[in-house]
Design a protein around this motif. Structure first.
Motif, short mmCIF file in Angstrom:
data_model
loop_
_atom_site.label_atom_id
_atom_site.label_comp_id
_atom_site.label_asym_id
_atom_site.label_seq_id
_atom_site.Cartn_x
_atom_site.Cartn_y
_atom_site.Cartn_z
N LEU A 169 0.82 -1.22 0.00
CA LEU A 169 0.00 0.00 0.00
C LEU A 169 0.86 1.26 0.00
N LEU A 170 1.95 1.22 0.74
CA LEU A 170 2.86 2.38 0.76
C LEU A 170 3.50 2.60 -0.61
N ILE A 171 3.89 1.53 -1.27
CA ILE A 171 4.51 1.64 -2.60
C ILE A 171 3.47 2.01 -3.65
N ALA A 172 2.30 1.36 -3.59
CA ALA A 172 1.27 1.53 -4.62
C ALA A 172 0.61 2.90 -4.60
N ASN A 210 4.35 -8.05 -9.01
CA ASN A 210 5.23 -7.17 -8.24
C ASN A 210 4.90 -7.29 -6.75
N GLY A 211 3.61 -7.35 -6.45
CA GLY A 211 3.18 -7.52 -5.07
C GLY A 211 3.69 -8.82 -4.47
N LEU A 212 3.68 -9.90 -5.25
CA LEU A 212 4.22 -11.18 -4.76
C LEU A 212 5.66 -11.03 -4.29
N VAL A 213 6.47 -10.37 -5.09
CA VAL A 213 7.89 -10.19 -4.73
C VAL A 213 8.00 -9.28 -3.51
#
Length: 191
Positions: free
Chosen positions: A15-18, A129-132
């Motif tokens: 959430l912070l990255i997205a 990307n979220g998986l990683v």
């Protein structure tokens, strides 16, 4: 750490990255991917949330199932010329020989997962990307536990931070509440 804590930390980091990415759908896919990715390293633990998705309870039989699933994925990858399946197959097959916080908690496993994910990114870049992101957050989080992780597997030395906590202890409970509050705050910014 417990599965719920790993999922929460993975989701919060995503959430912070997205929040810098366009659209709620991007954020949702990355967050879901991170929550799932945060559980993957614990496939090597018999009592983890994700490991219990396999209906087999016998430890030896479960390990044999991982090796068999890996072999099937190699065959499918070869037959359908899907190279990314080789990396997923390698990861799953190695689970059959893994001990908790060994292979799956290493840079080697992260590399294998990253390459497999990189191959799949055309299907849904943000989910993968979220998986990683979730996988990396899991490794970092477990380095805060007293046992640490075998980050440089096959080297058996456990790596941990100076400040540690007990899995399932009071500090983890407080961390879990703090992460939940952070997630609620970050999600409320989209409403």
């Amino acid at each position: 750490m417990q599965g719920k804590t790993h999922m929460g930390i993975g989701a919060a980091v995503a959430l912070l990255i997205a929040r810098k990415q366009p659209g709620i759908d991007t954020t949702a896919m990355m967050t879901i991917g991170a929550a799932v990715g945060a559980l993957i390293p614990d496939l090597d633990h018999d009592k983890s949330k994700i490991s219990n998705l396999l209906p087999v309870k016998n430890k030896l039989f479960k390990k044999l199932c991982y090796v068999l699933i890996g072999a099937i994925l190699v065959s499918a990858g070869y037959s359908y010329k899907l190279k990314y399946l080789y990396f997923g197959a390698l990861y799953i097959a190695l689970l059959g020989f893994a001990h908790h916080r060994g292979f799956t908690h290493s840079l080697l496993a992260l590399g294998i997962i990253s390459v497999a994910v990189l191959s799949l990114r055309d299907h849904n870049l943000w989910f993968y990307n979220g998986l990683v992101i979730g996988y990396v957050s899991h490794l970092i989080s477990d380095m805060f536990t007293k046992r640490g992780i075998e980050l440089f597997f096959p080297c058996k030395k456990n790596i941990r931070f100076i400040i540690t906590m007990t899995t399932g202890g009071k500090i983890e409970a407080v961390l879990n509440y703090a992460v939940t509050i952070l997630i609620v705050f970050l999600v409320s910014r989209y409403i």
